[in-house]
Design an enzyme around this catalytic site. Structure first.
Site, short mmCIF file in Angstrom:
data_model
loop_
_atom_site.label_atom_id
_atom_site.label_comp_id
_atom_site.label_asym_id
_atom_site.label_seq_id
_atom_site.Cartn_x
_atom_site.Cartn_y
_atom_site.Cartn_z
N LYS A 83 1.78 0.91 -3.54
CA LYS A 83 2.72 0.46 -2.52
C LYS A 83 4.03 0.10 -3.22
O LYS A 83 4.01 -0.49 -4.31
CB LYS A 83 2.12 -0.75 -1.80
CG LYS A 83 2.95 -1.28 -0.64
CD LYS A 83 2.21 -2.42 0.07
CE LYS A 83 2.96 -2.96 1.27
NZ LYS A 83 2.19 -4.00 1.98
N SER A 158 1.73 -3.39 6.97
CA SER A 158 2.89 -2.84 6.31
C SER A 158 2.54 -1.80 5.24
O SER A 158 3.42 -1.07 4.79
CB SER A 158 3.71 -3.96 5.65
OG SER A 158 2.95 -4.57 4.62
N SER A 182 -1.90 -6.59 6.34
CA SER A 182 -1.26 -5.32 5.98
C SER A 182 -2.09 -4.33 5.18
O SER A 182 -1.63 -3.21 4.96
CB SER A 182 0.03 -5.59 5.22
OG SER A 182 1.04 -5.90 6.14
N1 GLN Z 1 2.13 -7.78 10.26
C1 GLN Z 1 2.26 -9.04 9.57
C2 GLN Z 1 3.71 -9.39 9.38
O1 GLN Z 1 4.52 -8.65 9.83
C3 GLN Z 1 1.54 -9.00 8.27
C4 GLN Z 1 2.26 -8.24 7.24
C5 GLN Z 1 1.56 -8.23 5.92
O2 GLN Z 1 0.36 -8.49 5.82
N2 GLN Z 1 2.32 -7.97 4.89
O3 GLN Z 1 4.04 -10.37 8.81
#
Ligand code: GLN
Length: 491
Positions: A83, A158, A182
């Site tokens: 990532k 994400s 995410s």
């Molecule tokens: N969807 C969540 C957010 O927008 C979690 C994102 C994540 O785990 N990085 O914060």
């Protein structure tokens, strides 16, 4: 079909390890085949921000030499992608943001370093929501990622690029990070296996910070076995991360054989409320039934405060991000505004130009909840509720070994469908955020298809229960073949 009949890209990491060991192909051949696959699908999926072809081929040659001389680490010659928020020495590390679109890291993240030391080959860096803020990969400065199951749909986020690349059989495995879901949510939406370890299990050194008390690195793979192979290498104490825990790392692969007989699986009633799509509910219930048939015991558990996890997270995470992201000021690294009039103009225009709308929304919310007049009402209160949620989990784990339920409330949704409504977008993580607030490990495994789209089963365990989660996921994957289903067009 035996492994020998499978094309390289169809194999799991474990299958590739066997092929390399048996001399069916070299690491160079494997790397070339997958680099071709990346190129072939990039225009459709947009899963990558950077492809490191030359570096990968060099690494592959070194891995082949090591193998020939009887050396090489446990992952020698196996391909992986990261990532794009893991720092990679000499390679662009953007975090999906314009503010870092020219940032070449001077060092490797601990995760990158450990996987490379074990012999893994990095093929590239995957697309992601900007600074990991999002559930759909649409906040990326580099454009959205498409879900290989239906390219009009989002792969989740994400870690959307990592999930899409693994689901599309472009690469066998990818790293991800999980602050509120995410890794697990995109794994669910793409039919892949994703594990977020216990907070502190894997070093965060060199991982660009979003919300430091919640962020944790993990992997997205096609099977629990592959996840076990990688996690064993990634986990462990690191003095460079003061929150990394000095706790022995079990042999996760050796632990996979543990049967689910007698395993007590907690079911949370609130997870099956009206917010959950009925077809997803049916798949998850079928999965629980298979585990029960295999000898596990299903037990009702109560998490009375779990309904407060989304609002709690959306105070704590923005608060931490507003502080973490203050380092991006146009001075030391990243995007710098042209011809600033003075220092303040440099800061505000560099940040104004560099950050996207969702990041700005979070920085503003975070600054507000930490401000003198509102700290007690929002931030302090959220910290108290966070403790209550952790206590709920501790109470539940007195009676059960793991808690299982849905990973996400629906299957993959259309790109663009939720972008105008941040709250609906935030609710995607309703079942995953609790584990982050409590620092617990969680895994998502494919457990069905609803209208042709993957559904995920989530299992959460007590601190350092990765071994049990991986074993349970592995046993489930011996009983079912959902994890082997591939999106049409990417076979
Ligand atoms: N969807 C969540 C957010 O927008 C979690 C994102 C994540 O785990 N990085 O914060």
């Amino acid at each position: 079909m035996g492994e020998g009949d499978q094309a390289i890209h169809q194999r799991t990491l474990a299958g590739l390890a066997k092929g390399l060991a048996a001399g069916e192909f070299s690491s160079r051949e494997l790397t070339e085949a997958l680099l071709e696959r990346i190129a072939k699908h990039q225009a459709t999926l947009n899963a990558f921000i950077t492809v490191t072809a030359d570096q990968a081929l060099d690494q592959a040659d070194r891995a082949d030499q090591a193998r020939a001389s009887g050396n090489g680490g446990p992952l020698n010659g196996l391909p992986i992608v990261h990532k794009d928020l893991f720092c990679t020495r000499g390679v662009l590390t953007t975090c999906g943001s314009r503010i870092l679109d020219n940032f070449v890291s001077p060092y490797d993240a601990a995760v990158v370093e450990r996987l490379a030391a074990a012999g893994a080959i990095m093929l590239g860096k995957t697309n992601m929501d900007e600074f990991a803020m999002g559930s759909s990969n649409e906040t990326s400065f580099f454009g959205p990622v498409a879900n290989p199951w239906d390219t009009k749909l989002s792969p989740g986020g994400s870690s959307g690029g990592s999930a899409a690349a693994v689901a599309a059989r472009i690469v066998p495995a990818a790293t991800g990070t999980d602050t509120g879901g995410s890794i697990r949510q995109p794994a669910a939406l793409t039919g892949t296996t994703g594990i977020k370890p216990t907070y502190g299990r894997v070093s965060r050194f060199g991982m660009v910070a979003f919300a430091s008390s919640l962020d944790q690195a993990g992997v997205i793979t096609r099977s629990a076995e592959d996840a076990a192979m990688l996690l064993g290498v990634m986990a462990g104490h690191d003095v460079r991360d003061s929150t990394s825990v000095d706790h022995p790392v079990p042999d996760y692969v050796a632990g996979l054989g543990k049967s689910v007989k007698g395993l007590r699986i907690g079911i949370v009633r609130q997870h099956f409320d009206e917010g959950l799509d009925s077809q997803c509910a049916a798949s998850v219930k079928d999965a629980l039934k298979s585990l029960e048939d295999a000898g596990a015991e299903l037990v009702d558990v109560d998490l009375p405060n779990i309904g407060l996890s989304v609002p709690t997270y959306y105070v704590v995470a923005p608060a931490e991000c507003s502080s973490n992201l203050s380092r991006f000021d146009g001075v030391r690294f990243g995007h710098r505004a042209e011809k600033p009039e003075d220092l303040l103009d440099l800061y505000s225009r560099s940040r104004g130009e560099g950050f996207g709308a969702e990041v700005k929304r979070r920085v503003m919310t975070g600054t507000y909840v930490l401000s003198a007049g509102y700290y007690d009402a929002y931030y302090l209160k959220a910290q108290k509720v966070r403790q209550l949620i952790s206590q709920d989990f501790r109470n539940a784990f007195e009676n059960v070994d793991v808690i299982a339920g849905p990973t996400a409330p629906t299957t993959a949704f259309a790109i663009g469908e939720k972008t105008d409504d941040p709250i609906t977008m935030y609710l995607n993580d309703i079942y995953t955020i609790g584990a982050n607030l409590a620092g617990l490990p969680g895994i998502s495994v494919p457990c069905g298809l609803a209208d042709g789209l993957p559904v995920g089963l989530q299992m959460v365990g007590p601190h350092f229960a990765e071994e049990a989660l991986l074993a349970c996921a592995y046993q489930y994957q011996q009983l079912t073949d959902w994890h082997q289903r591939a999106p049409g067009g990417f076979l």
